[in-house]
Design a protein around this motif. Structure first.
Motif, short mmCIF file in Angstrom:
data_model
loop_
_atom_site.label_atom_id
_atom_site.label_comp_id
_atom_site.label_asym_id
_atom_site.label_seq_id
_atom_site.Cartn_x
_atom_site.Cartn_y
_atom_site.Cartn_z
N VAL A 111 -4.48 3.73 -3.39
CA VAL A 111 -5.97 3.31 -2.44
C VAL A 111 -6.66 4.62 -2.34
O VAL A 111 -8.07 5.23 -3.02
N SER A 112 -6.16 6.21 -2.59
CA SER A 112 -6.81 7.13 -2.48
C SER A 112 -6.14 8.02 -4.51
O SER A 112 -4.88 7.87 -4.22
N TRP A 113 -6.96 8.61 -4.94
CA TRP A 113 -6.46 9.77 -5.85
C TRP A 113 -7.34 10.99 -5.23
O TRP A 113 -8.13 11.25 -4.78
N ALA A 114 -6.95 12.34 -6.04
CA ALA A 114 -6.73 13.20 -5.43
C ALA A 114 -7.08 14.53 -6.83
O ALA A 114 -6.06 13.85 -7.86
N THR A 115 -8.35 15.50 -7.38
CA THR A 115 -7.84 15.90 -8.23
C THR A 115 -8.31 17.49 -7.67
O THR A 115 -8.93 17.82 -6.54
N ALA A 116 -7.80 18.62 -8.73
CA ALA A 116 -7.21 19.48 -8.44
C ALA A 116 -8.38 20.38 -9.86
O ALA A 116 -7.54 19.87 -10.95
N TRP A 117 -8.54 21.71 -9.94
CA TRP A 117 -9.38 22.36 -10.82
C TRP A 117 -9.09 23.80 -10.27
O TRP A 117 -8.73 24.17 -9.29
N SER A 118 -9.36 24.45 -11.84
CA SER A 118 -9.54 26.06 -11.94
C SER A 118 -10.54 26.37 -12.64
O SER A 118 -10.68 25.80 -13.61
N VAL A 119 -10.92 26.42 -11.30
CA VAL A 119 -12.30 27.51 -12.27
C VAL A 119 -12.15 28.44 -13.26
O VAL A 119 -12.17 29.58 -12.09
N ASP A 120 -12.57 28.24 -14.01
CA ASP A 120 -13.05 29.93 -14.88
C ASP A 120 -14.88 30.43 -14.68
O ASP A 120 -15.44 29.97 -15.06
N VAL A 121 -14.20 31.35 -13.98
CA VAL A 121 -15.85 32.01 -13.37
C VAL A 121 -16.27 32.28 -14.46
O VAL A 121 -17.71 31.95 -14.27
N SER A 122 -16.02 33.35 -15.20
CA SER A 122 -16.93 33.62 -16.13
C SER A 122 -17.14 32.86 -17.07
O SER A 122 -18.00 33.23 -18.01
N ARG A 123 -16.83 32.09 -17.41
CA ARG A 123 -17.17 30.73 -18.52
C ARG A 123 -17.93 29.93 -17.82
O ARG A 123 -18.50 28.82 -18.60
N ALA A 124 -18.04 29.76 -16.08
CA ALA A 124 -18.85 28.70 -15.73
C ALA A 124 -20.42 28.59 -16.19
O ALA A 124 -21.35 27.46 -16.01
N GLY A 125 -20.66 30.01 -16.89
CA GLY A 125 -22.48 29.80 -16.82
C GLY A 125 -23.15 30.08 -15.67
O GLY A 125 -24.09 30.13 -15.70
N LEU A 126 -22.39 30.52 -14.69
CA LEU A 126 -23.26 30.87 -13.50
C LEU A 126 -24.76 32.03 -13.77
O LEU A 126 -23.89 32.89 -14.85
N ASP A 127 -25.41 31.96 -12.87
CA ASP A 127 -26.56 33.32 -12.93
C ASP A 127 -25.80 34.43 -12.17
O ASP A 127 -24.79 34.42 -11.14
N PRO A 128 -24.86 35.67 -13.66
CA PRO A 128 -24.71 37.12 -13.05
C PRO A 128 -24.80 37.65 -11.79
O PRO A 128 -24.01 38.22 -10.88
N ARG A 129 -26.95 37.23 -11.06
CA ARG A 129 -27.76 38.44 -10.55
C ARG A 129 -26.84 36.87 -8.78
O ARG A 129 -27.58 37.51 -8.12
N ARG A 130 -26.61 35.78 -9.32
CA ARG A 130 -26.15 34.72 -8.03
C ARG A 130 -26.28 36.39 -6.80
O ARG A 130 -24.93 36.56 -7.07
N THR A 131 -26.10 35.21 -5.97
CA THR A 131 -26.08 35.98 -4.65
C THR A 131 -24.83 34.95 -3.14
O THR A 131 -24.24 35.52 -2.80
N GLY A 132 -24.51 33.22 -3.62
CA GLY A 132 -24.10 32.23 -3.34
C GLY A 132 -24.22 32.16 -1.98
O GLY A 132 -24.52 31.57 -1.24
N ARG A 133 -26.63 33.17 -1.75
CA ARG A 133 -27.06 32.57 -0.58
C ARG A 133 -27.54 31.61 -1.31
O ARG A 133 -28.24 31.28 -2.15
N PRO A 134 -27.66 29.92 -0.32
CA PRO A 134 -28.17 28.45 -0.76
C PRO A 134 -29.68 29.12 -1.27
O PRO A 134 -29.93 29.78 -0.28
N GLU A 135 -30.09 27.82 -2.06
CA GLU A 135 -31.68 27.93 -2.57
C GLU A 135 -32.30 26.65 -1.62
O GLU A 135 -33.31 27.22 -2.24
N ASP A 136 -31.70 26.08 -0.88
CA ASP A 136 -32.35 25.06 -0.21
C ASP A 136 -32.76 25.61 1.43
O ASP A 136 -33.17 24.55 2.38
N GLY A 137 -32.80 27.18 1.54
CA GLY A 137 -33.04 27.00 3.27
C GLY A 137 -31.98 27.48 4.08
O GLY A 137 -32.12 27.17 5.37
#
Length: 414
Positions: free
Chosen positions: A132-158
């Motif tokens: 009745v349920s399925w699960a998926t696992a991913w491996s993220v290549d952070v260098s290719r993810a396109g994230l802003d290299p200046r990111r801080t990890g702090r949420p942007e929503d307050g």
């Protein structure tokens, strides 16, 4: 001599554990700590063994469980676990005998469903179980993810990400887990002992290594999610980091928390790869990345399996998005839950009764659980030959009634 199937006694429990270890290809030695822990946390009336003379050659255990249904309801389940048959006694029907004893007892107790996590896919369908349920696992290549290299990890929503410890997770985690069950079907309850084992307390089979814990709090200060993760320590010959963060547990009860926790994990210095662990197949993770291709699928696998024992309670326990009706002809070789049922539903509620009316759909009991938890299409099952459409268009009508916008998710293996 014939093999006898019966509940174990306390004096036999050490032998039962040894047979369990053998069946799972683990060292058969049973440490005193493991014996004491398992004995204290097992209901021996629901702990079965197959005895060949005085030797235990198969194991089986069940326990009480709560499982969330579509719309935030829940059902009491007979959770099946620790099933093994020794290599010397395979293909002798021992599992069938133990399963028959357990399901009959569950039906007598009034459990609505039985559940399990299948080690092998082909085994349990013949007992009326279906995934009745399925699960998926991913491996993220952070260098290719396109994230802003200046990111801080702090949420942007307050909101705020706070590092914390196991004590805090044991305080806030259970309520978050219950809230998750309110928005996702297929979530199994996590006991106090489960929270303790998951945060380093109690007897640990493997040496405990404390993970990092981080909590997401909204702008109002309310905890809406947490993540537990570990990290390795790898550097190349040019003194460049190549570390992997492995997520062990991530519970988020709002989209903001889910986004913030993944963005946090993907922003940690020196982390070049993030392994997600088992997640819902419709988790936000791949698509929240600027380049979703950076998230490689490692596995996509069946997770929670359900065996229906009470059709009426199952179908009346969930919500439905539209008004409609179906007559279902359910086949059950074990005779536990078959028959013909009329289901009438609306957003206000559901009523399910036995009927002699002509059926719209005919299916095995294993397929009913798959449909009732909202993760499968009756049209697809009809095309596969696993559902018979007796009234034209009934499969599409069933999809309108049963399908859900969020896929079921079962974060815990038992």
């Amino acid at each position: 001599m014939s093999v006898d199937v019966r509940a174990v006694t306390e004096s036999d429990f050490s032998d039962w554990l040894r047979a369990l270890q053998t069946g799972f290809l683990r060292p058969p030695h049973v440490p005193d700590g493991l014996l004491a822990d398992r004995l204290a946390n097992s209901d021996l009336t629901r702990t079965l063994a197959a005895y060949d003379r005085d030797r235990i050659v198969a194991t089986f255990r069940s326990f009480r469980q709560e499982v969330s249904t579509v719309g935030g309801g829940s059902l009491t389940a007979d959770a099946v676990t620790q099933v093994t048959v020794s290599p010397t006694h395979r293909r002798q029907g021992l599992l069938s005998r133990m399963m028959s004893v357990d399901l009959a007892a569950a039906k007598e107790r009034g459990d609505a469903i039985a559940t399990l996590i299948a080690a092998e896919y082909p085994i349990y369908g013949r007992y009326g179980f279906g995934p009745v349920s399925w699960a998926t696992a991913w491996s993220v290549d952070v260098s290719r993810a396109g994230l802003d290299p200046r990111r801080t990890g702090r949420p942007e929503d307050g909101g705020l990400i706070e590092l914390t410890d196991g004590d805090e997770i044991r305080k806030i985690g259970p309520a978050l887990h219950r809230r998750l069950a309110g928005v996702r079907a297929g979530v199994t309850d996590r006991t106090t002992r489960g929270w303790e084992l998951g945060t380093g307390l109690g007897y640990q089979i493997d040496p405990w290594k404390e993970p990092f814990y981080a909590v997401y709090r909204s702008a109002s200060g309310e905890a809406e999610g947490f993540v537990a993760y570990s990290a390795d320590d790898k550097w190349d010959d040019a003194k460049q980091p190549g570390n992997t963060a492995s997520v062990r547990d991530l519970i988020a009860v709002t989209p903001a928390a889910e986004r913030a926790l993944w963005q946090y994990v993907c922003s940690i210095d020196w982390i070049t790869t993030v392994r997600s662990g088992y997640r819902a197949p419709d988790d936000l993770l791949p698509l929240l990345l600027p380049d979703p291709r950076a998230a490689k699928t490692l596995t996509h696998v069946d997770m929670l399996w359900v065996r229906v024992l009470d059709v009426v309670r199952l179908l009346e326990s969930r919500t439905y998005p539209v008004e409609g009706s179906l007559v279902l002809d359910l086949r059950d070789a074990a005779g536990l839950a078959g028959g013909r049922y009329r289901l009438d539903v609306s957003p206000a509620g559901a009523a399910c009764v036995r009927t002699t009316e002509s059926a719209d759909l005919a299916l095995d009991i294993a397929e009913l659980g798959t449909l009732a938890f909202g993760d499968e299409s009756a049209v697809r099952l009809t095309r596969l030959g696993r559902v018979e459409e007796l009234t034209p268009g009934a499969g599409a009508r069933a999809d309108l009634l049963f399908r859900t916008s969020l896929r079921p998710f079962s974060p815990d293996i038992f």
